[in-house]
Design an enzyme around this catalytic site. Sequence first.
Site, short mmCIF file in Angstrom:
data_model
loop_
_atom_site.label_atom_id
_atom_site.label_comp_id
_atom_site.label_asym_id
_atom_site.label_seq_id
_atom_site.Cartn_x
_atom_site.Cartn_y
_atom_site.Cartn_z
N SER A 9 0.82 -1.20 0.00
CA SER A 9 0.00 0.00 0.00
C SER A 9 0.86 1.25 0.00
CB SER A 9 -0.91 0.01 1.23
OG SER A 9 -1.58 1.26 1.33
N HIS A 65 -8.21 1.51 -4.48
CA HIS A 65 -9.24 1.38 -3.46
C HIS A 65 -9.83 2.76 -3.22
CE1 HIS A 65 -10.12 0.41 1.07
NE2 HIS A 65 -11.23 0.58 0.37
N MET A 136 -12.34 -5.07 4.84
CA MET A 136 -11.50 -4.18 5.63
C MET A 136 -11.25 -4.79 7.00
SD MET A 136 -10.67 -1.63 3.74
CE MET A 136 -9.90 -0.67 5.04
N ASP A 174 -7.39 -5.81 3.96
CA ASP A 174 -6.66 -4.55 3.97
C ASP A 174 -6.74 -3.95 5.37
OD1 ASP A 174 -5.60 -2.04 3.60
OD2 ASP A 174 -7.11 -1.36 2.18
#
Length: 222
Positions: A9, A65, A136, A174
């Site tokens: 990320s 995202h 998430m 994530d």
Amino acid sequence: MPTPLIAPSLLSADFARLAAAADAVRGADWLHVDVMDNHFVPNLTIGLPVVQSLRAATELPLDCHLMIEDPDRWAPGYAEAGARNVTVHAEAAADPAALGRTLRAAGALAGLAIKPGTPLEPYLELLRGYDTLLVMTVEPGFAGQEFRAEVLPKVREARRRVESGHLRVFVEVDGGVNADTIVEAAEAGADVFVAGSAVFGADDPERAVEALRERARASYGR
């Protein structure tokens, strides 16, 4: 068993050196790009112009995202810019079924994200029109949060439905993914792992990517 995909990320990278950050993780599978608008989440990051520049700077597939309001309007532009996967939030999309079709028509994989407090069940049929489910494992908006293992039953249920043939999606997690928590997520059935500080906070980001991939692979079937 699934093939683990690691998606570093950029939220944990140096925003002044994003091209260099992408180059530092050339062995990754996807490059995760967090787009935040300071409305859907209380943070502001990057948008479409930066994604367009990244597309020209790296060969890594971009995993965008979108933590934004009105994704029905804005998400197609990311697909048109060449993102490999464009994920929108179920909580924000006005017509997620139509949006999934639009993203696919624009040439991207379509992803649907759900927050930790959002149940999976209302979206199971809708996921037939998507390619990725992003669960998430933190509340969206900020890097550096602790992994929330209580959401893993949603990962297990999604994997069960994939293995039974009812769904054909990547199961992505994530938030708070590191060398320890990736084991839990892999055991639950995730196959795409977004990792920020665990990669870009390491002395050797490329080696960190490979180590995470091996940890996930070794965890399947436990």
